[in-house]
Design a protein around this motif. Structure first.
Motif, PDB file in Angstrom:
ATOM      1  N   GLN A  13       0.833  -1.202   0.000  1.00  0.00           N
ATOM      2  CA  GLN A  13       0.000   0.000   0.000  1.00  0.00           C
ATOM      3  C   GLN A  13       0.868   1.254   0.000  1.00  0.00           C
ATOM      4  O   GLN A  13       0.583   2.218  -0.713  1.00  0.00           O
ATOM      5  CB  GLN A  13      -0.926   0.009   1.218  1.00  0.00           C
ATOM      6  N   GLU A  14       1.928   1.225   0.793  1.00  0.00           N
ATOM      7  CA  GLU A  14       2.833   2.372   0.847  1.00  0.00           C
ATOM      8  C   GLU A  14       3.501   2.587  -0.510  1.00  0.00           C
ATOM      9  O   GLU A  14       3.587   3.718  -0.993  1.00  0.00           O
ATOM     10  CB  GLU A  14       3.894   2.143   1.927  1.00  0.00           C
ATOM     11  N   ASP A  15       3.947   1.493  -1.123  1.00  0.00           N
ATOM     12  CA  ASP A  15       4.556   1.592  -2.451  1.00  0.00           C
ATOM     13  C   ASP A  15       3.566   2.128  -3.474  1.00  0.00           C
ATOM     14  O   ASP A  15       3.917   2.968  -4.311  1.00  0.00           O
ATOM     15  CB  ASP A  15       5.085   0.229  -2.910  1.00  0.00           C
ATOM     16  N   ALA A  16       2.325   1.649  -3.400  1.00  0.00           N
ATOM     17  CA  ALA A  16       1.294   2.113  -4.340  1.00  0.00           C
ATOM     18  C   ALA A  16       1.018   3.602  -4.137  1.00  0.00           C
ATOM     19  O   ALA A  16       0.838   4.343  -5.116  1.00  0.00           O
ATOM     20  CB  ALA A  16       0.015   1.301  -4.153  1.00  0.00           C
ATOM     21  N   GLU A  17       0.981   4.043  -2.879  1.00  0.00           N
ATOM     22  CA  GLU A  17       0.759   5.462  -2.606  1.00  0.00           C
ATOM     23  C   GLU A  17       1.910   6.308  -3.137  1.00  0.00           C
ATOM     24  O   GLU A  17       1.691   7.389  -3.693  1.00  0.00           O
ATOM     25  CB  GLU A  17       0.579   5.689  -1.104  1.00  0.00           C
ATOM     26  N   LYS A  18       3.149   5.802  -2.983  1.00  0.00           N
ATOM     27  CA  LYS A  18       4.304   6.533  -3.507  1.00  0.00           C
ATOM     28  C   LYS A  18       4.235   6.624  -5.023  1.00  0.00           C
ATOM     29  O   LYS A  18       4.513   7.681  -5.609  1.00  0.00           O
ATOM     30  CB  LYS A  18       5.606   5.850  -3.085  1.00  0.00           C
ATOM     31  N   LEU A  19       3.871   5.504  -5.667  1.00  0.00           N
ATOM     32  CA  LEU A  19       3.748   5.513  -7.126  1.00  0.00           C
ATOM     33  C   LEU A  19       2.647   6.458  -7.583  1.00  0.00           C
ATOM     34  O   LEU A  19       2.809   7.183  -8.570  1.00  0.00           O
ATOM     35  CB  LEU A  19       3.470   4.097  -7.646  1.00  0.00           C
ATOM     36  N   ALA A  20       1.538   6.460  -6.863  1.00  0.00           N
ATOM     37  CA  ALA A  20       0.436   7.355  -7.209  1.00  0.00           C
ATOM     38  C   ALA A  20       0.863   8.811  -7.053  1.00  0.00           C
ATOM     39  O   ALA A  20       0.555   9.659  -7.906  1.00  0.00           O
ATOM     40  CB  ALA A  20      -0.787   7.053  -6.346  1.00  0.00           C
ATOM     41  N   ALA A  21       1.582   9.111  -5.977  1.00  0.00           N
ATOM     42  CA  ALA A  21       2.054  10.482  -5.757  1.00  0.00           C
ATOM     43  C   ALA A  21       3.041  10.879  -6.851  1.00  0.00           C
ATOM     44  O   ALA A  21       2.988  12.005  -7.369  1.00  0.00           O
ATOM     45  CB  ALA A  21       2.709  10.606  -4.378  1.00  0.00           C
ATOM     46  N   ALA A  22       3.928   9.962  -7.221  1.00  0.00           N
ATOM     47  CA  ALA A  22       4.888  10.255  -8.290  1.00  0.00           C
ATOM     48  C   ALA A  22       4.160  10.472  -9.611  1.00  0.00           C
ATOM     49  O   ALA A  22       4.510  11.381 -10.382  1.00  0.00           O
ATOM     50  CB  ALA A  22       5.894   9.113  -8.417  1.00  0.00           C
ATOM     51  N   SER A  23       3.136   9.674  -9.867  1.00  0.00           N
ATOM     52  CA  SER A  23       2.355   9.830 -11.100  1.00  0.00           C
ATOM     53  C   SER A  23       1.626  11.166 -11.114  1.00  0.00           C
ATOM     54  O   SER A  23       1.572  11.841 -12.152  1.00  0.00           O
ATOM     55  CB  SER A  23       1.351   8.686 -11.236  1.00  0.00           C
ATOM     56  N   ARG A  24       1.065  11.535  -9.961  1.00  0.00           N
ATOM     57  CA  ARG A  24       0.371  12.826  -9.883  1.00  0.00           C
ATOM     58  C   ARG A  24       1.345  13.974 -10.129  1.00  0.00           C
ATOM     59  O   ARG A  24       1.037  14.925 -10.848  1.00  0.00           O
ATOM     60  CB  ARG A  24      -0.312  12.988  -8.524  1.00  0.00           C
ATOM     61  N   ALA A  25       2.539  13.866  -9.519  1.00  0.00           N
ATOM     62  CA  ALA A  25       3.544  14.921  -9.698  1.00  0.00           C
ATOM     63  C   ALA A  25       3.977  14.999 -11.161  1.00  0.00           C
ATOM     64  O   ALA A  25       4.102  16.099 -11.721  1.00  0.00           O
ATOM     65  CB  ALA A  25       4.758  14.647  -8.803  1.00  0.00           C
ATOM     66  N   GLU A  26       4.169  13.849 -11.784  1.00  0.00           N
ATOM     67  CA  GLU A  26       4.563  13.836 -13.191  1.00  0.00           C
ATOM     68  C   GLU A  26       3.447  14.406 -14.066  1.00  0.00           C
ATOM     69  O   GLU A  26       3.707  15.163 -15.006  1.00  0.00           O
ATOM     70  CB  GLU A  26       4.897  12.408 -13.632  1.00  0.00           C
ATOM     71  N   LYS A  27       2.215  14.066 -13.733  1.00  0.00           N
ATOM     72  CA  LYS A  27       1.062  14.578 -14.487  1.00  0.00           C
ATOM     73  C   LYS A  27       0.992  16.097 -14.362  1.00  0.00           C
ATOM     74  O   LYS A  27       0.768  16.805 -15.354  1.00  0.00           O
ATOM     75  CB  LYS A  27      -0.221  13.940 -13.964  1.00  0.00           C
ATOM     76  N   GLU A  28       1.190  16.602 -13.151  1.00  0.00           N
ATOM     77  CA  GLU A  28       1.162  18.055 -12.942  1.00  0.00           C
ATOM     78  C   GLU A  28       2.299  18.733 -13.708  1.00  0.00           C
ATOM     79  O   GLU A  28       2.110  19.792 -14.308  1.00  0.00           O
ATOM     80  CB  GLU A  28       1.254  18.374 -11.451  1.00  0.00           C
ATOM     81  N   GLU A  29       3.475  18.117 -13.694  1.00  0.00           N
ATOM     82  CA  GLU A  29       4.612  18.675 -14.412  1.00  0.00           C
ATOM     83  C   GLU A  29       4.338  18.700 -15.917  1.00  0.00           C
ATOM     84  O   GLU A  29       4.595  19.705 -16.589  1.00  0.00           O
ATOM     85  CB  GLU A  29       5.868  17.856 -14.121  1.00  0.00           C
ATOM     86  N   LEU A  30       3.786  17.603 -16.426  1.00  0.00           N
ATOM     87  CA  LEU A  30       3.458  17.559 -17.853  1.00  0.00           C
ATOM     88  C   LEU A  30       2.380  18.588 -18.192  1.00  0.00           C
ATOM     89  O   LEU A  30       2.435  19.239 -19.244  1.00  0.00           O
ATOM     90  CB  LEU A  30       2.985  16.158 -18.248  1.00  0.00           C
ATOM     91  N   GLY A  31       1.412  18.730 -17.295  1.00  0.00           N
ATOM     92  CA  GLY A  31       0.363  19.729 -17.502  1.00  0.00           C
ATOM     93  C   GLY A  31       0.937  21.127 -17.565  1.00  0.00           C
ATOM     94  O   GLY A  31       0.545  21.936 -18.414  1.00  0.00           O
ATOM     95  N   SER A  32       1.878  21.423 -16.665  1.00  0.00           N
ATOM     96  CA  SER A  32       2.513  22.738 -16.667  1.00  0.00           C
ATOM     97  C   SER A  32       3.295  22.963 -17.957  1.00  0.00           C
ATOM     98  O   SER A  32       3.234  24.050 -18.558  1.00  0.00           O
ATOM     99  CB  SER A  32       3.459  22.876 -15.478  1.00  0.00           C
ATOM    100  N   CYS A  33       4.009  21.930 -18.386  1.00  0.00           N
ATOM    101  CA  CYS A  33       4.765  22.044 -19.642  1.00  0.00           C
ATOM    102  C   CYS A  33       3.824  22.286 -20.813  1.00  0.00           C
ATOM    103  O   CYS A  33       4.092  23.145 -21.671  1.00  0.00           O
ATOM    104  CB  CYS A  33       5.577  20.782 -19.889  1.00  0.00           C
TER     105      CYS A  33
END
Length: 95
Positions: free
Chosen positions: A51-71
Motif C-alpha cells: 500500500q505504501e509503495d502504491a501510494e508513492k507511485l500514485a504520488a509520483a504519477s500525480r507529480a509527473e502529471k502536474e509537471e506535464l500539464g505545466s509544460c
C-alpha cells in the motif's frame, strides 16, 4: 470392595491418558495458532508495504502529471503568442 477400587483405578488411568492426549493436542494447536498468527502478521506487513509503495507511485504519477500539464500549458501559451503575432501580420497582408 477391592474390585471397585480396581475399576476406579482403571477409570482414572483412562482419564489420565485422555487428559495427556488432550494436552498434547492443545500444545500442537497452540503452536499452529502461533505460526498462523506469525504468517498473518507477515502478510499484514507485506500488504502495508504494498500500500505504501502504491501510494508513492500514485504520488509520483500525480507529480509527473502536474509537471506535464505545466509544460503543456507553457507550450500552449507560447503557441498562442506565436499565432497571435502571426494573425495581425497575415491580416495586414490581406488589406
Amino acid at each position: 470392595m477391592m474390585e471397585q477400587f480396581e475399576r476406579v483405578n482403571e477409570a482414572l488411568d483412562r482419564l489420565e491418558e485422555m487428559l495427556s492426549g488432550m494436552k498434547a493436542k492443545n500444545d500442537t494447536l497452540c503452536r499452529e495458532i502461533a505460526e498462523l498468527k506469525g504468517i498473518i502478521e507477515d502478510r499484514d506487513l507485506e500488504i502495508m508495504q504494498l500500500q505504501e509503495d502504491a501510494e508513492k507511485l500514485a504520488a509520483a504519477s500525480r507529480a509527473e502529471k502536474e509537471e506535464l500539464g505545466s509544460c503543456l500549458e507553457g507550450l500552449l501559451g507560447r503557441m498562442g503568442k506565436l499565432t497571435a503575432q502571426e494573425q495581425p501580420a497575415a491580416g495586414e497582408e490581406r488589406q
